[in-house]
Design a protein around this motif. Structure first.
Motif, short mmCIF file in Angstrom:
data_model
loop_
_atom_site.label_atom_id
_atom_site.label_comp_id
_atom_site.label_asym_id
_atom_site.label_seq_id
_atom_site.Cartn_x
_atom_site.Cartn_y
_atom_site.Cartn_z
N ASP A 120 -1.00 -79.55 27.50
CA ASP A 120 -0.15 -79.16 28.62
C ASP A 120 -0.62 -79.92 29.86
N VAL A 121 0.27 -80.13 30.83
CA VAL A 121 -0.09 -80.87 32.04
C VAL A 121 0.50 -80.17 33.26
N ILE A 122 -0.14 -80.36 34.41
CA ILE A 122 0.36 -79.82 35.67
C ILE A 122 1.53 -80.69 36.15
N LYS A 123 2.66 -80.06 36.43
CA LYS A 123 3.84 -80.79 36.88
C LYS A 123 4.12 -80.59 38.37
N GLY A 124 3.50 -79.57 38.97
CA GLY A 124 3.70 -79.34 40.39
C GLY A 124 2.51 -78.63 41.00
N ILE A 125 2.14 -79.03 42.21
CA ILE A 125 1.07 -78.35 42.93
C ILE A 125 1.44 -78.32 44.41
N VAL A 126 1.43 -77.11 44.99
CA VAL A 126 1.89 -76.92 46.36
C VAL A 126 0.86 -76.10 47.14
N LYS A 127 0.48 -76.59 48.30
CA LYS A 127 -0.43 -75.86 49.16
C LYS A 127 0.37 -75.04 50.16
N VAL A 128 -0.02 -73.76 50.35
CA VAL A 128 0.65 -72.87 51.30
C VAL A 128 -0.39 -72.52 52.38
N PRO A 129 -0.46 -73.31 53.46
CA PRO A 129 -1.51 -73.12 54.47
C PRO A 129 -1.49 -71.75 55.15
N LEU A 130 -0.30 -71.22 55.44
CA LEU A 130 -0.21 -69.96 56.17
C LEU A 130 -0.84 -68.80 55.41
N LEU A 131 -0.73 -68.83 54.08
CA LEU A 131 -1.28 -67.75 53.26
C LEU A 131 -2.57 -68.16 52.57
N ASN A 132 -3.01 -69.39 52.83
CA ASN A 132 -4.27 -69.90 52.30
C ASN A 132 -4.34 -69.84 50.78
N PHE A 133 -3.27 -70.26 50.12
CA PHE A 133 -3.35 -70.38 48.67
C PHE A 133 -2.57 -71.58 48.16
N THR A 134 -2.76 -71.85 46.89
CA THR A 134 -2.16 -73.01 46.24
C THR A 134 -1.41 -72.57 44.99
N VAL A 135 -0.24 -73.14 44.77
CA VAL A 135 0.59 -72.83 43.60
C VAL A 135 0.60 -74.02 42.66
N THR A 136 0.39 -73.77 41.37
CA THR A 136 0.52 -74.83 40.37
C THR A 136 1.49 -74.39 39.28
N ALA A 137 2.17 -75.35 38.68
CA ALA A 137 3.08 -75.07 37.57
C ALA A 137 2.85 -76.12 36.49
N SER A 138 2.68 -75.66 35.26
CA SER A 138 2.46 -76.60 34.16
C SER A 138 3.75 -76.86 33.41
N GLN A 139 3.76 -77.94 32.70
CA GLN A 139 4.96 -78.37 31.99
C GLN A 139 5.46 -77.32 31.00
N ARG A 140 4.53 -76.64 30.33
CA ARG A 140 4.91 -75.70 29.29
C ARG A 140 5.07 -74.26 29.77
N GLY A 141 5.04 -74.05 31.10
CA GLY A 141 5.45 -72.75 31.60
C GLY A 141 4.40 -71.86 32.23
N VAL A 142 3.19 -72.38 32.50
CA VAL A 142 2.16 -71.56 33.14
C VAL A 142 2.22 -71.78 34.65
N ILE A 143 2.57 -70.72 35.39
CA ILE A 143 2.63 -70.79 36.86
C ILE A 143 1.47 -69.96 37.42
N THR A 144 0.70 -70.54 38.34
CA THR A 144 -0.51 -69.90 38.84
C THR A 144 -0.57 -69.97 40.36
N VAL A 145 -1.03 -68.87 40.97
CA VAL A 145 -1.31 -68.83 42.40
C VAL A 145 -2.82 -68.71 42.58
#
Length: 342
Positions: A120-145
C-alpha cells in the motif's frame, strides 16, 4: 576543503564510469559491442562505486541506479540518486553523521505507528495548521489523522473497505470538520471526531468519471459550509459546496457493517467544466491569489489559474501550455511566483 576536493574528484570518476556504461549499452543494442576485459557489469559497477564513495552509498540505491541505466541509457539518472539519507536510531531522530558525507538532513521525529499495510502507498498528505494535525490517505483505503499532543503523536484511523476503487487524494474541511477523500468513483466524508464508531461519515456516489484529485477552497468567512474542488480523468474540474443541512437532508440508510451513510451525487448541484484535454493530476485553491489552479498532462491546456466562478460560466480562463504537460505546481507567497514541474 580537502573533503570537498576529494568528493569532486570521486564524482568526476563516477561520471566517467557512467559515460562508459552508456556507450557500452548503446553498442550492445546496435550489435556493435564486443565483450572484453573492460566490460562493466553490475559487480564492477558496485565495486567501483563503493570505492569512490564508501559508506555514503547503500546497496539498494546502487542496484536501483544500475537498473535505470541498463533499462534506459538515453535518459541516465542524476548522480544524487546514488545517495541515500542516514537515519539515526536514537529516539527515532535523524542526525548528521560521517556515514552520510554527501546529503545532510535536519532532525526529524519518526512516527512508528504504521498506517499502511504491505503493498500500500500514501496517496495524499495534508497539514492542518489551525488544529495542529496531519491527515494521510493510502491508496487501498486507510485514512489517518495524526494529532500532536505534547511531544508525542496520537493517531485515529479507519479502513474504508466498501469500495474496491483506490483512493486518489484527500483534504480537510475546516468549517464542517470532516476529512474528505476521493476514490475513482466516490467522495468520502469521514467524521474523524466520532467516538461512537470509527467508520462514521458519508459517501457520495456514483461519479461518472474517475476522480484523481481533491482540494478544499479556504476562505476567510466562518460559515457552516465548505467548498470542494475535484479533478477527473476526462479533464473536468468539479465544484461541490456542502453544508450541515446536506448531512441531514440527503443521507440514506447505512449498511449494517458500517455507519457510513450514502448520498446520491445527483441530488447535489455540482457544477463542472472541461478545462483540460487529459487527466487533471492536481488541483489547489490558492488563498493568497483568491484563485484555483489545476494542472494536467495535456500539452495544450497544461495549467489553469482563475477564479472559481469560471467553473459556473463559459468565460475564457487563464491558461498556458507546457510540452508534455504539468504534473505538479506550488505557489510561493514571498516571491509571488508559481513553480510548475512537468
Amino acid at each position: 576543503a580537502l573533503e570537498l576536493i576529494d568528493f569532486k574528484n570521486a564524482l568526476e570518476q563516477f561520471q566517467n564510469l557512467l559515460e562508459k556504461m552508456i556507450i557500452q549499452k548503446t553498442k550492445e543494442s546496435s550489435g556493435l559491442y564486443t565483450k572484453d576485459d573492460d566490460a562493466i557489469d553490475y559487480d564492477k559497477f558496485y565495486t567501483t562505486t563503493q570505492t569512490l564513495f564508501g559508506p555514503a552509498v547503500k546497496d539498494q540505491n546502487i542496484q536501483a541506479f544500475f537498473r535505470k541505466i541498463i533499462s534506459n541509457p538515453e535518459e541516465k539518472p542524476e548522480w544524487p540518486e546514488i545517495f541515500g539519507c542516514f537515519l539515526g536510531e536514537s529516539d527515532g531522530m535523524s542526525s548528521p553523521s560521517k556515514e552520510n558525507m554527501v546529503l545532510l538532513v535536519s532532525e526529524k521525529q519518526q512516527i512508528t505507528h504504521s498506517v499502511v499495510k504491505r503493498k500500500d502507498v500514501i496517496k495524499g498528505i495534508v497539514k492542518v495548521p489551525l488544529l495542529n494535525f496531519t491527515v494521510t490517505a493510502s491508496q487501498r483505503g486507510v485514512i489517518t489523522v495524526f494529532s500532536k499532543q505534547r511531544k508525542s503523536f496520537f493517531s485515529n484511523s479507519f479502513y474504508f473497505h466498501q469500495d474496491t476503487a483506490w483512493i486518489t487524494g484527500c483534504d480537510f474541511l475546516p468549517n464542517l470538520k470532516y476529512v474528505v477523500a476521493v476514490t475513482e468513483s466516490t467522495i468520502i466524508l469521514w467524521d474523524y471526531k466520532s467516538k461512537e464508531n470509527q467508520n462514521s461519515g458519508f459517501v457520495i456516489k456514483p461519479m461518472k468519471n474517475c476522480l484523481l484529485c481533491v482540494s478544499t477552497v479556504t476562505t476567510s468567512d466562518h460559515l457552516a459550509k465548505d467548498t470542494i474542488l475535484m479533478g477527473d480523468d476526462k479533464g473536468y474540474v468539479y465544484l461541490l459546496t456542502m453544508t450541515n443541512d446536506d448531512f441531514i437532508m440527503k443521507q440514506s440508510k447505512a449498511e449494517k457493517e458500517s455507519q457510513f451513510r450514502f448520498m446520491d451525487s445527483e441530488s447535489f448541484n455540482m457544477p463542472k467544466r472541461k478545462l483540460h484535454d487529459d487527466w487533471v493530476v492536481k488541483i489547489k485553491y490558492i488563498s493568497a491569489l483568491k484563485r484555483f489552479a489545476s494542472c494536467s498532462t495535456d500539452s495544450t491546456k497544461s495549467f489553469v489559474l482563475d477564479d472559481i466562478k469560471r467553473l459556473e460560466d463559459n468565460l475564457p480562463v487563464k491558461e498556458f501550455s507546457v510540452p508534455k504537460g504539468v504534473n505538479a505546481f506550488t505557489y510561493c507567497g514571498k516571491a509571488k511566483v508559481i513553480v510548475t514541474g512537468g
